[in-house]
Design a protein around this motif. Sequence first.
Motif, short mmCIF file in Angstrom:
data_model
loop_
_atom_site.label_atom_id
_atom_site.label_comp_id
_atom_site.label_asym_id
_atom_site.label_seq_id
_atom_site.Cartn_x
_atom_site.Cartn_y
_atom_site.Cartn_z
N GLU A 295 0.77 -1.21 -0.11
CA GLU A 295 -0.02 -0.03 0.08
C GLU A 295 1.05 1.25 0.08
O GLU A 295 2.08 1.31 0.69
CB GLU A 295 -0.82 -0.01 1.07
N PRO A 296 0.58 2.30 -0.67
CA PRO A 296 -0.64 2.49 -1.50
C PRO A 296 -0.66 2.20 -3.08
O PRO A 296 -1.52 2.40 -3.61
CB PRO A 296 -0.81 4.26 -1.37
N PHE A 297 0.52 1.56 -3.27
CA PHE A 297 0.78 1.49 -4.96
C PHE A 297 0.05 0.06 -5.30
O PHE A 297 0.32 -0.24 -6.45
CB PHE A 297 2.34 1.35 -4.87
N ASN A 298 -0.55 -0.66 -4.37
CA ASN A 298 -1.49 -1.77 -5.12
C ASN A 298 -2.68 -1.20 -5.55
O ASN A 298 -3.62 -2.05 -6.23
CB ASN A 298 -1.73 -2.61 -3.70
N VAL A 302 -3.44 5.41 -7.40
CA VAL A 302 -2.34 5.93 -6.95
C VAL A 302 -1.16 6.07 -7.86
O VAL A 302 -0.81 7.00 -8.11
CB VAL A 302 -1.92 5.20 -5.76
N ARG A 303 -1.01 4.98 -8.56
CA ARG A 303 0.00 4.84 -9.60
C ARG A 303 -0.09 5.81 -10.80
O ARG A 303 0.65 6.55 -11.20
CB ARG A 303 0.22 3.34 -10.04
N LYS A 304 -1.53 5.91 -11.32
CA LYS A 304 -1.81 6.74 -12.29
C LYS A 304 -1.44 8.34 -11.86
O LYS A 304 -1.08 9.23 -12.69
CB LYS A 304 -3.07 6.55 -12.82
N LEU A 418 11.54 -2.18 -0.14
CA LEU A 418 11.21 -1.47 -1.37
C LEU A 418 9.89 -0.87 -1.58
O LEU A 418 8.88 -1.48 -1.65
CB LEU A 418 11.68 -1.90 -2.50
N GLU A 419 9.84 0.62 -1.67
CA GLU A 419 8.49 1.16 -2.12
C GLU A 419 8.50 1.89 -3.30
O GLU A 419 7.42 1.42 -4.14
CB GLU A 419 8.07 2.25 -0.92
N MET A 420 9.60 2.50 -3.66
CA MET A 420 9.69 3.10 -4.95
C MET A 420 11.37 3.03 -5.34
O MET A 420 11.95 3.15 -4.27
CB MET A 420 9.21 4.63 -5.01
N ASN A 490 -1.71 0.91 -19.23
CA ASN A 490 -2.86 1.19 -18.27
C ASN A 490 -2.70 0.94 -17.13
O ASN A 490 -3.26 1.34 -16.19
CB ASN A 490 -4.12 0.45 -19.11
N ASP A 491 -1.69 -0.07 -16.93
CA ASP A 491 -1.75 -0.62 -15.20
C ASP A 491 -0.79 0.47 -14.62
O ASP A 491 -0.86 0.42 -13.27
CB ASP A 491 -1.26 -2.02 -15.16
N ALA A 492 0.16 1.09 -15.33
CA ALA A 492 0.85 1.99 -14.63
C ALA A 492 1.65 1.62 -13.61
O ALA A 492 1.81 2.35 -12.52
CB ALA A 492 0.11 3.27 -14.19
#
Length: 530
Positions: A295-298, A302-304, A418-420, A490-492
Amino acid sequence: MFNRRKVFIFAASLIILLVLFSGCSNSSETKGKDSTQGTATKEGNDLTIAVDANLISMDPHDTNDTLSGSVQRTMFQGLFGFSKGMEVVPVLAKDYKISDNGLVYTFQLKKGITFHDGASFNAKAVKVNIDRLANPDNNLKRHSLFAMVKSTEVVDEYTVKVKLKKPFGAFINNLAHPAGRIISPKALEKYGKEVSRNPVGTGPYKFKEWVPGDHLTVVKYDQYWQDGYPKIDKLTFEPTPENGSRVAKLKTGEADFIFPVPPEQAKQIDGKNGIEVKAEPSIVVRYMAMNSMKEPFNNVKVRKAINYGIDKEAFIKVVKRGFGKPLDSVIAPKTSFYSQQKVYEYNLEKAKQLLKEAGYPDGFKTTLWGGNNSTSMKGMQFIQQQLAKIGVDVEIVPMETGTMSEKIWSTKPKETELEMYYGGWSPSTGDADWGIRPLLGGKEAFPPKSYNTAYYSNDKVTKLINDALLTAKPDEREKLYAEIQKLIWNDAPWAFLTVDYTISGKKNYLEGVYLLPDGSLSTHDAKIVK
């Protein structure tokens, strides 16, 4: 060990850079003589190349960074390689044929070639190397490039047959990849895992010494199989992560060639002190991966939002100083089977709205990992500043290459912090497969098996990637990779940033040293013009 320095590092590095340039002289120093008219001369027949990071390993089968692979190219060769324009060309192979079912590759090898330790290059040597790469128990970083190999057979001294588990459309490209370089079987037996510190190949230069963090030196191999080569007696590679120091070495003649040239200095130094700067579009993509298991990248919104929250044009102007183009797919235009997508435009309101819809109206805190060289720091700091505008508080965690290897590439998925991750990728086969599968090919590509730092897994994408490997027909592969790129876009799973330019600097007495589109260095044709 983490180095949690933030924005003030960049300011400090700029001060150092200015001091270095203010103290640089146009007069003779160290290895060359420069004049203010822009010409340079060279004494002796040795070269020094300054690079932007430390070297990791001299085992081509167990290396995942382009820089180490560039140095390995001086000592090793494969059955195939790449021309200056990234076309596949034969090197140690003389000829080959493929069975009608696409499962059997038979290679005829060149004769009269020896390794630096005197061992003969032959079919047995090829078998030893391919078998080493194909065996998952060896835990080699480049195993995935050869995981499709079922068996290798010595037909005669200069004929070898490779059988695949299933058809694989990019197999010749994989053999041309730096991982396909052939190590002396004698050296493998003698050194075992320590072959990474004792490289022995068939290349124009042989290993002399390596002082980690300081320099690696190779010297001319007198029994090299190509007449008239090499034209240089000694090559020394010097890791110089700080941009100002690297440029200063080129200005004073302490280095004859440097890469990369920091974008902010490229135009300033070109044509002065006998320096020539060359910048060209590459197949290197620059991105920021978001760990979609955490989270929150799941949440795709958020990714977009992150993508809409980063101004790519400003990134190119500020970080790359104009030397780049917005990334409009997961691979670069010069990569086979590239399919253009619509760039995520810079839109702060849209980014904030997506975060609100995802349940983060006030943003969130996260960490960004990346390299500790000046250029990487600048890129991460730009992202930090951009995302702050949409309420995302980014802590920058710069790492030297050894730490990064341990914390990112050697950690199991469930254990990763790892997060980003801010990084770049060069598909060194020139093919869409190696531009996509290692980075976004599902669970089988998660570290430590491969390089999927987004921990991205889409079953449909994974199936399409596998389907694309089962055919060698270009029209079928093109259609499959177009769908793959559309779905991933599209999934970014990344913040899609830029297609980098390769930027190198050299003294004008030096010829035959250049960067390929994959960002790797070729010194095979290097010579000094007196």
